[in-house]
Design a protein around this motif. Structure first.
Motif, mmCIF file in Angstrom:
data_model
loop_
_atom_site.group_PDB
_atom_site.id
_atom_site.type_symbol
_atom_site.label_atom_id
_atom_site.label_comp_id
_atom_site.label_asym_id
_atom_site.label_seq_id
_atom_site.Cartn_x
_atom_site.Cartn_y
_atom_site.Cartn_z
ATOM 1 N N LEU A 1 0.833 -1.210 0.000
ATOM 2 C CA LEU A 1 0.000 0.000 0.000
ATOM 3 C C LEU A 1 0.868 1.261 0.000
ATOM 4 C CD1 LEU A 1 -2.850 1.194 0.136
ATOM 5 C CD2 LEU A 1 -2.713 1.081 2.623
ATOM 6 N N GLY A 59 -13.093 -4.272 1.188
ATOM 7 C CA GLY A 59 -12.046 -3.276 1.443
ATOM 8 C C GLY A 59 -11.320 -2.888 0.167
ATOM 9 N N HIS A 60 -11.039 -3.866 -0.668
ATOM 10 C CA HIS A 60 -10.341 -3.569 -1.933
ATOM 11 C C HIS A 60 -11.158 -2.601 -2.780
ATOM 12 C CE1 HIS A 60 -8.068 -4.162 -5.625
ATOM 13 N NE2 HIS A 60 -9.224 -4.355 -6.241
ATOM 14 N N VAL A 62 -11.344 0.978 -1.157
ATOM 15 C CA VAL A 62 -10.097 1.752 -1.262
ATOM 16 C C VAL A 62 -9.837 2.167 -2.715
ATOM 17 C CG1 VAL A 62 -7.580 1.579 -1.013
ATOM 18 C CG2 VAL A 62 -9.073 0.791 0.820
ATOM 19 N N GLU A 63 -10.131 1.279 -3.632
ATOM 20 C CA GLU A 63 -9.939 1.619 -5.052
ATOM 21 C C GLU A 63 -10.838 2.795 -5.442
ATOM 22 O OE1 GLU A 63 -9.309 -1.328 -8.505
ATOM 23 O OE2 GLU A 63 -11.446 -0.852 -8.582
ATOM 24 N N ARG A 81 -12.474 4.977 -3.372
ATOM 25 C CA ARG A 81 -12.357 6.180 -2.546
ATOM 26 C C ARG A 81 -10.999 6.858 -2.717
ATOM 27 N NH1 ARG A 81 -11.974 10.118 -0.422
ATOM 28 N NH2 ARG A 81 -12.631 10.944 1.593
ATOM 29 N N PHE A 82 -9.935 6.050 -2.760
ATOM 30 C CA PHE A 82 -8.588 6.636 -2.751
ATOM 31 C C PHE A 82 -7.848 6.474 -4.077
ATOM 32 C CE2 PHE A 82 -9.579 5.424 1.664
ATOM 33 C CZ PHE A 82 -9.482 6.671 2.253
ATOM 34 N N ILE A 126 -6.542 3.903 -5.554
ATOM 35 C CA ILE A 126 -5.345 3.062 -5.459
ATOM 36 C C ILE A 126 -5.482 1.936 -6.477
ATOM 37 C CG2 ILE A 126 -4.030 1.499 -3.965
ATOM 38 C CD1 ILE A 126 -3.831 4.348 -3.005
ATOM 39 N N ALA A 142 -5.420 -6.105 -0.262
ATOM 40 C CA ALA A 142 -6.627 -6.642 0.369
ATOM 41 C C ALA A 142 -6.432 -8.083 0.819
ATOM 42 C CB ALA A 142 -7.792 -6.552 -0.612
ATOM 43 N N TYR A 153 -5.462 -6.686 4.357
ATOM 44 C CA TYR A 153 -6.693 -6.568 5.150
ATOM 45 C C TYR A 153 -7.065 -7.919 5.776
ATOM 46 C CZ TYR A 153 -6.987 -2.463 2.086
ATOM 47 O OH TYR A 153 -6.707 -1.342 1.375
#
Lengths: 124, 480
Positions: free
Chosen positions: B188, B329-330, B333-334, B336-337, B339, B347, B351
């Motif tokens: 990350l 979670g993957h 995050v992809e 929202r952020f 990534i 993930a 995670y």
């Protein structure tokens, strides 16, 4: 029978309980390690130089012949000649603005419709 | 070895670890296939090369200093009880025990078992950053993770005398945290500095799906990783030890903390956690092939921290929950952020690993973590005064693994190699494909077909070049 009067390490396995290191040049381990550390660091230096040079050559090639030409053909090994590329561009323009009576599907199957790409590398 | 029983025990132990090492090779065969299959056709050869080169480099650096770190006084540090001890001789690279030696049969196979764990940690990062990372930068990060940071966490939290075990009661039998969470955290940190692939994210929050060139090869790779994982589990045990204590001799396998378990236990739990992960992966991804297979891996990782002691059905449930967290979670995050974690490594390993460590602290609350090295230092103890597994220790431990030893070093090292222009390939090289210049097509006799993404990517890249960004940036990057 000739007795060899020299050994880099062991010359007998007769008493294995008293044998420790099996390798030759016992006592020089620090030197082997030092040599290997130097080779390791040197490898990184050479790898970075090699990769830098490859990337630079690739960028220069793409600048010279045009990135779009490379991307369309999936690499710089078989990029089309200038004449071939001009012909291709003309075909693409015709597809985008077809005039009356012309087919609009020139790019439907590029492998079928286009003449073969001239072979040979063109990487400058 | 002067009597036959002692000889058999020692040579069996040597052979036992040797077999695990051969099994664990399959993890790396799997990682290579997994990454190569997930790369697009224009990047396959570069992807394979990047992955395989970590193996020799982590091997020699693990010889130079990785094993030394594990066997050094860092085991009792950084702020633990008692005095710092001298390094154990078997870790020092020029010591006679770090070589063929008739008086020691274990150091080589032990070193190699840990080395294969190191390869795994580095390979996890490799998959996340494919299709735009430079080999040079990745290899420096791989050495940092494989031969320094992960082995520090192993010394702290995966050794019966480690301070995290002795003080915090940290328990992580099959490395949910000590390998997977740290590698996920490192990945990350690197991904944030590296940035997404060109065209991955479009305007208005658009996330383009970049198709793998061979999903079948990727799934086969994941199957290989499952197979190699058997060797990993077995390598985390000590095969024969007298655990009888005051009640007399009683021989058993133990976990890495020298606490009793059995091969049967981990066989039950490995299989049920794999099952839970596969079933959850299928459901949460709505039948996506890649995420079903990745779910199997996430399931094992989620249950691994406690798989020496869990009931098989508890392992099954933990695996299902862990896999669901990893998948959700993957995607979060992809979205929202932004990534771009190509294979979902953060993930699946990060995670799921963090979840696995935290939940083990709750589910195994009160179990002995290890025999005490020194009385009175543990935060929580069993009635006999041994360090006890607890939620506080494991939750803090998960943060140390993912954040302190994973994310922070990964981010800083990525910043450093990026400052030297070693992290990312020039934009035009990425757009053309990492195999496009000199290397050539990986399937030269098969026709190519553009995907929708490739068309969009080409337009984005050409636009960047026309605007002077792509080529300019690329040249600048090479010059640096």
């Amino acid at each position: 029978m000739t007795v060899l009067g020299f050994s880099t390490g062991l010359d007998s396995f007769a008493n294995p309980t008293e044998i420790g290191p099996l390798y030759p040049f016992v006592g020089a381990e620090w030197f082997f390690v030092l040599l290997a550390v130097v080779l390791w660091l040197l490898w990184h230096v050479l790898q970075i130089r090699l990769e830098n040079r490859d990337n630079e050559r690739a960028v220069q090639t793409y600048e010279r012949i045009g990135l779009d030409r490379v991307m369309f053909y999936g690499g710089s090994a078989d990029v089309p000649s200038d004449e071939e590329w001009a012909r291709r561009e003309e075909q693409r323009r015709r597809v985008q603005t077809p005039s009356a009576g012309e087919p609009s599907s020139d790019l439907d199957d590029p492998v079928e419709k286009l003449p073969p790409v001239p072979p040979g590398r063109n990487d400058g | 070895m002067e009597d036959q029983l002692e000889g058999l025990t020692i040579i069996f132990t040597e052979f036992y670890y040797w077999v695990t090492i051969v099994f664990m090779f399959l993890i790396h065969l799997g990682f290579m296939m997994y990454e190569a299959g997930y790369a697009r056709r224009k990047n396959v050869q570069h992807t394979v090369l990047k992955n395989v080169l970590l193996i020799p480099l982590v091997t020699i650096t693990f010889f130079f200093f990785g094993w030394w770190i594990y066997n050094s006084s860092i085991t009792t540090g950084p702020f633990l009880y008692g005095e710092w001890t001298e390094s154990l001789p078997q870790g020092i690279p020029w010591n006679e025990l770090m070589a063929p030696n008739m008086q020691d049969r274990i150091n080589g196979v032990f070193w190699a078992a840990f080395l294969l764990f190191s390869w795994t940690a580095a390979s996890i990062v490799s998959g996340a950053i494919i299709e735009r990372a430079r080999i040079a930068g990745f290899l420096i990060i791989a050495v940092m993770l494989g031969s320094v940071t992960w082995i520090i966490d192993a010394a702290w939290g995966w050794h019966p005398s480690g301070w995290m075990v002795q003080i915090m009661g940290y328990h992580d039998a099959y490395a949910s945290g000590v390998i997977h969470a740290i590698a996920g955290g490192t990945a990350l940190g690197v991904l944030i500095v590296l940035g997404p692939r060109i065209g991955k994210f479009g305007p208005g929050g658009l996330i383009r799906r970049i198709l793998p060139h061979n999903i079948w090869m990727t799934c086969l790779g994941l199957f290989m990783i499952y197979t190699g994982f058997w060797g990993f589990y077995v390598a985390c045990n000590i095969p024969i030890l007298d655990v009888g204590g005051e009640s007399g001799s009683f021989f058993s396998a133990t976990n890495i903390y020298l606490m009793p378990t059995t091969l049967s236990a981990i066989t039950f739990n490995f299989l049920t956690s794999l099952a839970g992960g596969l079933l959850a992966g299928y459901l949460v991804s709505r039948g996506d092939l890649f995420w079903t297979f990745s779910g199997g891996l996430a399931g094992i990782i989620a249950a691994s921290a406690g798989n020496d002691l869990y009931h098989p059905m508890l392992a099954f449930v933990v695996a299902m929950v862990g896999t669901s967290i990893a998948y959700l979670g993957h995607n979060f995050v992809e979205r929202r952020f932004k990534i771009d974690d190509v294979v979902g490594a953060v993930a699946v390993h990060g995670y799921a690993g963090v979840f696995g460590v935290v939940i083990a602290g709750f589910l195994l609350w009160g179990y002995p973590a290890a025999a005490p090295v020194e009385e009175g230092v543990a935060w929580f103890t069993t009635p006999e005064g041994w360090p006890a597994i607890n939620p506080v220790g494991n939750t803090l431990g998960a943060l140390i693994m993912f954040g302190v030893l994973g994310f922070i070093p990964g981010y800083l090292m990525a910043k450093l190699v990026n400052a030297f222009g070693l992290l990312r390939v020039p934009a035009s090289v990425e757009a053309a494909g990492l195999d496009a210049h000199d290397v050539g097509d990986v399937y030269p006799y098969l026709p190519q077909r553009d995907t929708l993404f490739e068309i969009a990517e080409r337009e984005a890249a050409l636009e960047a070049v026309r605007a002077g960004n792509g080529r300019g940036a690329a040249r600048e990057e090479v010059r640096r």
